[in-house]
Design a protein around this motif. Sequence first.
Motif, PDB file in Angstrom:
ATOM      1  N   ASP A 195      33.058  22.205  45.303  1.00  0.00           N
ATOM      2  CA  ASP A 195      32.576  23.582  45.159  1.00  0.00           C
ATOM      3  C   ASP A 195      33.745  24.532  45.389  1.00  0.00           C
ATOM      4  O   ASP A 195      33.995  25.426  44.593  1.00  0.00           O
ATOM      5  CB  ASP A 195      31.438  23.866  46.137  1.00  0.00           C
ATOM      6  CG  ASP A 195      30.153  23.140  45.775  1.00  0.00           C
ATOM      7  OD1 ASP A 195      29.923  22.896  44.571  1.00  0.00           O
ATOM      8  OD2 ASP A 195      29.368  22.827  46.684  1.00  0.00           O
ATOM      9  N   GLN A 251      27.257  30.255  45.548  1.00  0.00           N
ATOM     10  CA  GLN A 251      28.621  29.910  45.163  1.00  0.00           C
ATOM     11  C   GLN A 251      29.345  31.125  44.582  1.00  0.00           C
ATOM     12  O   GLN A 251      30.486  31.406  44.940  1.00  0.00           O
ATOM     13  CB  GLN A 251      28.606  28.758  44.160  1.00  0.00           C
ATOM     14  CG  GLN A 251      29.973  28.181  43.894  1.00  0.00           C
ATOM     15  CD  GLN A 251      29.912  26.972  42.981  1.00  0.00           C
ATOM     16  OE1 GLN A 251      29.273  27.016  41.932  1.00  0.00           O
ATOM     17  NE2 GLN A 251      30.578  25.915  43.367  1.00  0.00           N
ATOM     18  N   GLU A 252      28.669  31.856  43.724  1.00  0.00           N
ATOM     19  CA  GLU A 252      29.293  33.045  43.134  1.00  0.00           C
ATOM     20  C   GLU A 252      29.539  34.118  44.190  1.00  0.00           C
ATOM     21  O   GLU A 252      30.602  34.748  44.224  1.00  0.00           O
ATOM     22  CB  GLU A 252      28.408  33.597  42.014  1.00  0.00           C
ATOM     23  CG  GLU A 252      29.045  34.752  41.277  1.00  0.00           C
ATOM     24  CD  GLU A 252      28.225  35.231  40.091  1.00  0.00           C
ATOM     25  OE1 GLU A 252      28.569  36.303  39.557  1.00  0.00           O
ATOM     26  OE2 GLU A 252      27.244  34.560  39.704  1.00  0.00           O
ATOM     27  N   ARG A 259      32.449  33.157  46.389  1.00  0.00           N
ATOM     28  CA  ARG A 259      33.714  33.386  45.688  1.00  0.00           C
ATOM     29  C   ARG A 259      34.164  34.828  45.857  1.00  0.00           C
ATOM     30  O   ARG A 259      35.317  35.109  46.166  1.00  0.00           O
ATOM     31  CB  ARG A 259      33.586  33.047  44.198  1.00  0.00           C
ATOM     32  CG  ARG A 259      34.878  33.317  43.407  1.00  0.00           C
ATOM     33  CD  ARG A 259      34.684  33.130  41.909  1.00  0.00           C
ATOM     34  NE  ARG A 259      33.549  33.844  41.345  1.00  0.00           N
ATOM     35  CZ  ARG A 259      33.516  35.158  41.079  1.00  0.00           C
ATOM     36  NH1 ARG A 259      34.569  35.918  41.336  1.00  0.00           N
ATOM     37  NH2 ARG A 259      32.450  35.719  40.546  1.00  0.00           N
ATOM     38  N   TYR A 309      36.094  14.213  41.109  1.00  0.00           N
ATOM     39  CA  TYR A 309      35.117  14.901  41.957  1.00  0.00           C
ATOM     40  C   TYR A 309      35.448  16.382  41.863  1.00  0.00           C
ATOM     41  O   TYR A 309      36.599  16.775  41.988  1.00  0.00           O
ATOM     42  CB  TYR A 309      35.218  14.403  43.405  1.00  0.00           C
ATOM     43  CG  TYR A 309      34.717  15.409  44.403  1.00  0.00           C
ATOM     44  CD1 TYR A 309      33.402  15.849  44.379  1.00  0.00           C
ATOM     45  CD2 TYR A 309      35.567  15.930  45.358  1.00  0.00           C
ATOM     46  CE1 TYR A 309      32.947  16.787  45.279  1.00  0.00           C
ATOM     47  CE2 TYR A 309      35.118  16.862  46.267  1.00  0.00           C
ATOM     48  CZ  TYR A 309      33.814  17.287  46.231  1.00  0.00           C
ATOM     49  OH  TYR A 309      33.369  18.231  47.114  1.00  0.00           O
ATOM     50  N   PHE A 310      34.449  17.203  41.615  1.00  0.00           N
ATOM     51  CA  PHE A 310      34.657  18.641  41.500  1.00  0.00           C
ATOM     52  C   PHE A 310      34.103  19.317  42.746  1.00  0.00           C
ATOM     53  O   PHE A 310      32.889  19.416  42.922  1.00  0.00           O
ATOM     54  CB  PHE A 310      34.010  19.181  40.223  1.00  0.00           C
ATOM     55  CG  PHE A 310      34.732  18.727  38.988  1.00  0.00           C
ATOM     56  CD1 PHE A 310      35.799  19.453  38.490  1.00  0.00           C
ATOM     57  CD2 PHE A 310      34.381  17.542  38.368  1.00  0.00           C
ATOM     58  CE1 PHE A 310      36.489  19.017  37.374  1.00  0.00           C
ATOM     59  CE2 PHE A 310      35.065  17.102  37.246  1.00  0.00           C
ATOM     60  CZ  PHE A 310      36.126  17.834  36.745  1.00  0.00           C
ATOM     61  N   GLN A 350      38.067  27.012  42.901  1.00  0.00           N
ATOM     62  CA  GLN A 350      36.650  26.715  42.695  1.00  0.00           C
ATOM     63  C   GLN A 350      36.504  25.648  41.626  1.00  0.00           C
ATOM     64  O   GLN A 350      37.216  25.679  40.612  1.00  0.00           O
ATOM     65  CB  GLN A 350      35.915  27.987  42.274  1.00  0.00           C
ATOM     66  CG  GLN A 350      34.418  27.835  42.205  1.00  0.00           C
ATOM     67  CD  GLN A 350      33.721  29.157  41.926  1.00  0.00           C
ATOM     68  OE1 GLN A 350      34.349  30.184  41.712  1.00  0.00           O
ATOM     69  NE2 GLN A 350      32.418  29.129  41.924  1.00  0.00           N
ATOM     70  N   GLU A 351      35.564  24.710  41.867  1.00  0.00           N
ATOM     71  CA  GLU A 351      35.310  23.617  40.926  1.00  0.00           C
ATOM     72  C   GLU A 351      36.601  22.889  40.576  1.00  0.00           C
ATOM     73  O   GLU A 351      36.838  22.522  39.431  1.00  0.00           O
ATOM     74  CB  GLU A 351      34.622  24.150  39.660  1.00  0.00           C
ATOM     75  CG  GLU A 351      33.245  24.734  39.900  1.00  0.00           C
ATOM     76  CD  GLU A 351      32.219  23.688  40.314  1.00  0.00           C
ATOM     77  OE1 GLU A 351      32.300  22.543  39.860  1.00  0.00           O
ATOM     78  OE2 GLU A 351      31.332  24.039  41.105  1.00  0.00           O
ATOM     79  N   GLU A 352      37.435  22.694  41.582  1.00  0.00           N
ATOM     80  CA  GLU A 352      38.703  22.003  41.413  1.00  0.00           C
ATOM     81  C   GLU A 352      38.455  20.503  41.256  1.00  0.00           C
ATOM     82  O   GLU A 352      37.791  19.890  42.086  1.00  0.00           O
ATOM     83  CB  GLU A 352      39.586  22.268  42.641  1.00  0.00           C
ATOM     84  CG  GLU A 352      40.901  21.567  42.623  1.00  0.00           C
ATOM     85  CD  GLU A 352      41.943  22.241  41.752  1.00  0.00           C
ATOM     86  OE1 GLU A 352      43.053  21.740  41.670  1.00  0.00           O
ATOM     87  OE2 GLU A 352      41.626  23.276  41.133  1.00  0.00           O
ATOM     88  N   GLY A 353      38.990  19.919  40.193  1.00  0.00           N
ATOM     89  CA  GLY A 353      38.858  18.485  39.983  1.00  0.00           C
ATOM     90  C   GLY A 353      39.802  17.720  40.893  1.00  0.00           C
ATOM     91  O   GLY A 353      41.011  17.934  40.850  1.00  0.00           O
ATOM     92  N   GLU A 359      31.544  22.170  50.679  1.00  0.00           N
ATOM     93  CA  GLU A 359      30.415  21.653  49.909  1.00  0.00           C
ATOM     94  C   GLU A 359      29.215  22.532  50.247  1.00  0.00           C
ATOM     95  O   GLU A 359      28.806  22.618  51.406  1.00  0.00           O
ATOM     96  CB  GLU A 359      30.147  20.185  50.272  1.00  0.00           C
ATOM     97  CG  GLU A 359      29.036  19.556  49.488  1.00  0.00           C
ATOM     98  CD  GLU A 359      29.324  19.455  47.993  1.00  0.00           C
ATOM     99  OE1 GLU A 359      28.351  19.493  47.217  1.00  0.00           O
ATOM    100  OE2 GLU A 359      30.494  19.335  47.579  1.00  0.00           O
ATOM    101  N   PRO A 398      24.014  27.971  42.902  1.00  0.00           N
ATOM    102  CA  PRO A 398      24.997  28.738  42.119  1.00  0.00           C
ATOM    103  C   PRO A 398      25.091  30.217  42.508  1.00  0.00           C
ATOM    104  O   PRO A 398      26.164  30.820  42.392  1.00  0.00           O
ATOM    105  CB  PRO A 398      24.512  28.581  40.671  1.00  0.00           C
ATOM    106  CG  PRO A 398      23.742  27.301  40.672  1.00  0.00           C
ATOM    107  CD  PRO A 398      23.077  27.247  42.021  1.00  0.00           C
TER     108      PRO A 398
END
Length: 123
Positions: free
Chosen positions: A69, A33-34, A37, A66-67, A49-52, A79, A30
């Motif tokens: 990254d 990831q931040e 971004r 599926y979410f 980000q965290e797109e379904g 990923e 995480p």
Amino acid sequence: MPYLYQEETYTIIGAAQEVHKQLGCGFLEPVYQEALRIELEERNIPYKQEEGLTIRYKQRELEKKYFADFICHGKIILELKATDQLTSAHEAQLLNYLNATGYRLGLLINFGQRSLAVKRLVR
């Protein structure tokens, strides 16, 4: 001959390299990831980000999503990992995401090693 989404891939990897340069290895996913971004924003790289993402089974949409990254440029799945090494299981996971969603290119990025590791997977 250029490969699929060459310019976009180059900019994304450059952003990931900057994150790794600034933070090194040793943090949990995480954190990277931040930071990524922020780096994507600073470089004006379009992302979600965290797109379904919809997964299909026999031409039917599954309720489960599926979410990712990140989805960059509307066509590249990122990923992220923060592990000692990438494994064939990590690659299989990303290939499954590509197959299930219809995206053609995925980048598996591992911040957990002394040097940034990137695997480019094409469906």
